[in-house]
Design a protein around this motif. Structure first.
Motif, PDB file in Angstrom:
ATOM      1  N   HIS A   1       7.283   0.152  10.443  1.00  0.00           N
ATOM      2  CA  HIS A   1       8.445   0.047   9.559  1.00  0.00           C
ATOM      3  C   HIS A   1       9.533   0.964  10.107  1.00  0.00           C
ATOM      4  O   HIS A   1       9.317   1.679  11.096  1.00  0.00           O
ATOM      5  CB  HIS A   1       8.065   0.456   8.128  1.00  0.00           C
ATOM      6  CG  HIS A   1       7.293   1.740   8.059  1.00  0.00           C
ATOM      7  ND1 HIS A   1       5.927   1.780   8.094  1.00  0.00           N
ATOM      8  CD2 HIS A   1       7.706   3.037   7.981  1.00  0.00           C
ATOM      9  CE1 HIS A   1       5.504   3.026   8.028  1.00  0.00           C
ATOM     10  NE2 HIS A   1       6.564   3.811   7.975  1.00  0.00           N
TER      11      HIS A   1
ATOM     12  N   LEU B   1      10.238  -3.109   6.006  1.00  0.00           N
ATOM     13  CA  LEU B   1       8.874  -3.396   6.431  1.00  0.00           C
ATOM     14  C   LEU B   1       8.497  -4.852   6.190  1.00  0.00           C
ATOM     15  O   LEU B   1       9.256  -5.601   5.560  1.00  0.00           O
ATOM     16  CB  LEU B   1       7.889  -2.465   5.736  1.00  0.00           C
ATOM     17  CG  LEU B   1       7.622  -2.629   4.237  1.00  0.00           C
ATOM     18  CD1 LEU B   1       6.455  -1.736   3.825  1.00  0.00           C
ATOM     19  CD2 LEU B   1       8.838  -2.293   3.384  1.00  0.00           C
ATOM     20  N   ASP B   2       7.330  -5.223   6.667  1.00  0.00           N
ATOM     21  CA  ASP B   2       6.802  -6.574   6.500  1.00  0.00           C
ATOM     22  C   ASP B   2       6.653  -6.881   5.011  1.00  0.00           C
ATOM     23  O   ASP B   2       6.134  -6.058   4.250  1.00  0.00           O
ATOM     24  CB  ASP B   2       5.445  -6.658   7.190  1.00  0.00           C
ATOM     25  CG  ASP B   2       4.895  -8.077   7.225  1.00  0.00           C
ATOM     26  OD1 ASP B   2       4.684  -8.670   6.140  1.00  0.00           O
ATOM     27  OD2 ASP B   2       4.669  -8.587   8.337  1.00  0.00           O
TER      28      ASP B   2
ATOM     29  N   LYS C   1       4.548  -8.522   3.414  1.00  0.00           N
ATOM     30  CA  LYS C   1       3.165  -8.438   2.945  1.00  0.00           C
ATOM     31  C   LYS C   1       2.759  -7.011   2.595  1.00  0.00           C
ATOM     32  O   LYS C   1       1.785  -6.801   1.868  1.00  0.00           O
ATOM     33  CB  LYS C   1       2.220  -9.010   4.003  1.00  0.00           C
ATOM     34  CG  LYS C   1       2.431 -10.490   4.291  1.00  0.00           C
ATOM     35  CD  LYS C   1       1.492 -10.973   5.378  1.00  0.00           C
ATOM     36  CE  LYS C   1       1.736 -12.449   5.705  1.00  0.00           C
ATOM     37  NZ  LYS C   1       0.855 -12.922   6.803  1.00  0.00           N
ATOM     38  N   LYS C   2       3.495  -6.035   3.133  1.00  0.00           N
ATOM     39  CA  LYS C   2       3.150  -4.634   2.906  1.00  0.00           C
ATOM     40  C   LYS C   2       4.114  -3.941   1.945  1.00  0.00           C
ATOM     41  O   LYS C   2       3.985  -2.735   1.710  1.00  0.00           O
ATOM     42  CB  LYS C   2       3.131  -3.883   4.236  1.00  0.00           C
ATOM     43  CG  LYS C   2       2.129  -4.441   5.237  1.00  0.00           C
ATOM     44  CD  LYS C   2       2.188  -3.678   6.553  1.00  0.00           C
ATOM     45  CE  LYS C   2       1.182  -4.238   7.552  1.00  0.00           C
ATOM     46  NZ  LYS C   2       1.232  -3.527   8.856  1.00  0.00           N
ATOM     47  N   ALA C   3       5.074  -4.695   1.424  1.00  0.00           N
ATOM     48  CA  ALA C   3       6.108  -4.105   0.567  1.00  0.00           C
ATOM     49  C   ALA C   3       5.656  -4.069  -0.887  1.00  0.00           C
ATOM     50  O   ALA C   3       5.632  -5.086  -1.559  1.00  0.00           O
ATOM     51  CB  ALA C   3       7.416  -4.883   0.696  1.00  0.00           C
ATOM     52  N   LYS C   4       5.266  -2.905  -1.349  1.00  0.00           N
ATOM     53  CA  LYS C   4       4.901  -2.680  -2.739  1.00  0.00           C
ATOM     54  C   LYS C   4       5.618  -1.431  -3.225  1.00  0.00           C
ATOM     55  O   LYS C   4       5.602  -0.406  -2.549  1.00  0.00           O
ATOM     56  CB  LYS C   4       3.395  -2.517  -2.887  1.00  0.00           C
ATOM     57  CG  LYS C   4       2.599  -3.753  -2.522  1.00  0.00           C
ATOM     58  CD  LYS C   4       1.107  -3.519  -2.727  1.00  0.00           C
ATOM     59  CE  LYS C   4       0.305  -4.763  -2.361  1.00  0.00           C
ATOM     60  NZ  LYS C   4      -1.151  -4.542  -2.532  1.00  0.00           N
TER      61      LYS C   4
ATOM     62  N   ARG D   1       4.060   1.944  -3.018  1.00  0.00           N
ATOM     63  CA  ARG D   1       3.896   2.601  -1.711  1.00  0.00           C
ATOM     64  C   ARG D   1       5.154   3.323  -1.261  1.00  0.00           C
ATOM     65  O   ARG D   1       5.121   4.103  -0.301  1.00  0.00           O
ATOM     66  CB  ARG D   1       3.519   1.577  -0.642  1.00  0.00           C
ATOM     67  CG  ARG D   1       2.195   0.866  -0.821  1.00  0.00           C
ATOM     68  CD  ARG D   1       1.899   0.028   0.413  1.00  0.00           C
ATOM     69  NE  ARG D   1       1.790   0.869   1.605  1.00  0.00           N
ATOM     70  CZ  ARG D   1       2.165   0.486   2.828  1.00  0.00           C
ATOM     71  NH1 ARG D   1       2.716  -0.711   3.012  1.00  0.00           N
ATOM     72  NH2 ARG D   1       2.021   1.281   3.871  1.00  0.00           N
ATOM     73  N   TYR D   2       6.275   3.056  -1.918  1.00  0.00           N
ATOM     74  CA  TYR D   2       7.564   3.531  -1.421  1.00  0.00           C
ATOM     75  C   TYR D   2       7.608   5.049  -1.235  1.00  0.00           C
ATOM     76  O   TYR D   2       7.951   5.550  -0.154  1.00  0.00           O
ATOM     77  CB  TYR D   2       8.689   3.087  -2.374  1.00  0.00           C
ATOM     78  CG  TYR D   2      10.001   3.765  -2.093  1.00  0.00           C
ATOM     79  CD1 TYR D   2      10.832   3.333  -1.063  1.00  0.00           C
ATOM     80  CD2 TYR D   2      10.413   4.866  -2.846  1.00  0.00           C
ATOM     81  CE1 TYR D   2      12.025   3.971  -0.787  1.00  0.00           C
ATOM     82  CE2 TYR D   2      11.613   5.502  -2.589  1.00  0.00           C
ATOM     83  CZ  TYR D   2      12.416   5.056  -1.563  1.00  0.00           C
ATOM     84  OH  TYR D   2      13.600   5.698  -1.298  1.00  0.00           O
TER      85      TYR D   2
ATOM     86  N   LEU E   1       5.610   6.402   1.658  1.00  0.00           N
ATOM     87  CA  LEU E   1       6.207   6.061   2.949  1.00  0.00           C
ATOM     88  C   LEU E   1       7.387   6.966   3.271  1.00  0.00           C
ATOM     89  O   LEU E   1       7.548   7.409   4.415  1.00  0.00           O
ATOM     90  CB  LEU E   1       6.647   4.594   2.951  1.00  0.00           C
ATOM     91  CG  LEU E   1       5.542   3.553   3.046  1.00  0.00           C
ATOM     92  CD1 LEU E   1       6.104   2.151   2.830  1.00  0.00           C
ATOM     93  CD2 LEU E   1       4.842   3.628   4.404  1.00  0.00           C
TER      94      LEU E   1
END
Length: 252
Positions: free
Chosen positions: A189, A207-208, A210-213, A216-217, A220
């Motif tokens: 990312h 980011l992708d 599929k990995k964007a939640k 998680r922000y 990250l």
């Protein structure tokens, strides 16, 4: 009957309409959202400033309460560098309103909030545009500046880069002074962050999908070498938003 009808009153639509009006054409803008609208901030590189000269707005932009950045710190491929530049960090809510108002002062007809319901075209009479409000507009030419959400005549799009989402939030309590921008590559990312006038620090991670939640922000952001090390015990993360950041072009 207008010479040109522009769909979308964002920076592209307002700038096009304003310049066409300055050249003596009759122009209408159809914009679906009331302004000012909430929109992620953007950085306009120095290459955009000559365009502001062309439409006669650079002096007004520079004298208004917008933030100009003179440098960026980059961490890419584990190499740290600093680049001097002259970029505008634009609060899009204010910036878009500024440009649309300038177009209206130049004589552009604004239909807002409103949007196209039906479009028809024939070579003799041009475009016939039925708006959701019930109004009927006619124009010789139609310009699509509606962005990602706009579809006119089902025009196809071509993706010009990998699918991506941007997760972003405003932070308070960061130990960052001035208007410097930060750009950094992560493992899968990349980050972008900057300060805006009258607002806390804006930090984004791309980011992708599929990995964007949203959950998680914050973790990250704390992983970032440039941003994470500036987070203090007082650092407060605001609400997390997610938007599409996949680059694309309209084929026609």
């Amino acid at each position: 009957m207008f010479d040109v009808c522009v769909v979308g009153g964002g920076p592209a639509g307002s700038t096009l309409a304003l310049r066409l009006a300055q050249l003596g054409h009759s122009v209408a803008i159809v914009e679906k959202s009331p302004f000012p609208r909430s929109h992620i901030a953007e950085s306009l590189a120095a290459g955009a400033l000559p365009l502001l000269d062309v439409i006669g707005l650079r002096h007004y932009i520079e004298s208004a309460d917008f933030v100009f950045s003179s440098a960026s710190t980059l961490r890419w491929a584990n190499e740290l560098s600093r680049r001097e530049h002259h970029a505008l960090q634009a609060d899009r809510g204010r910036f878009d309103t500024f440009l649309l108002n300038a177009a209206a002062r130049a004589g552009v007809t604004i239909r807002q909030p409103d949007q196209l319901k039906i479009t028809r075209f024939d070579e003799r009479n041009g475009w016939e545009l039925q708006l959701c409000s019930g109004e009927l507009l006619r124009a010789r030419y139609l310009a699509n500046a509606g962005g990602r959400s706009c579809r006119i005549e089902g025009g196809p799009r071509k993706r010009t880069g990998p699918p991506a989402l941007a997760m972003f939030a405003y932070w308070g309590g960061l130990e960052i002074d001035g208007s410097e921008a930060f750009v950094e590559a992560g493992a899968a990312h990349w980050y972008w962050g900057t300060s805006l006038s009258g607002k806390p620090f804006l930090a984004c991670v791309f980011l992708d999908p599929k990995k964007a939640k949203a959950s998680r922000y914050e973790a990250l952001i704390r992983e970032s070498k440039l941003l994470g090390e500036r987070l203090t015990a007082r650092a407060v993360c605001g609400p997390v938003s997610i938007c599409d950041a996949t680059p694309f072009c309209c084929l026609h």
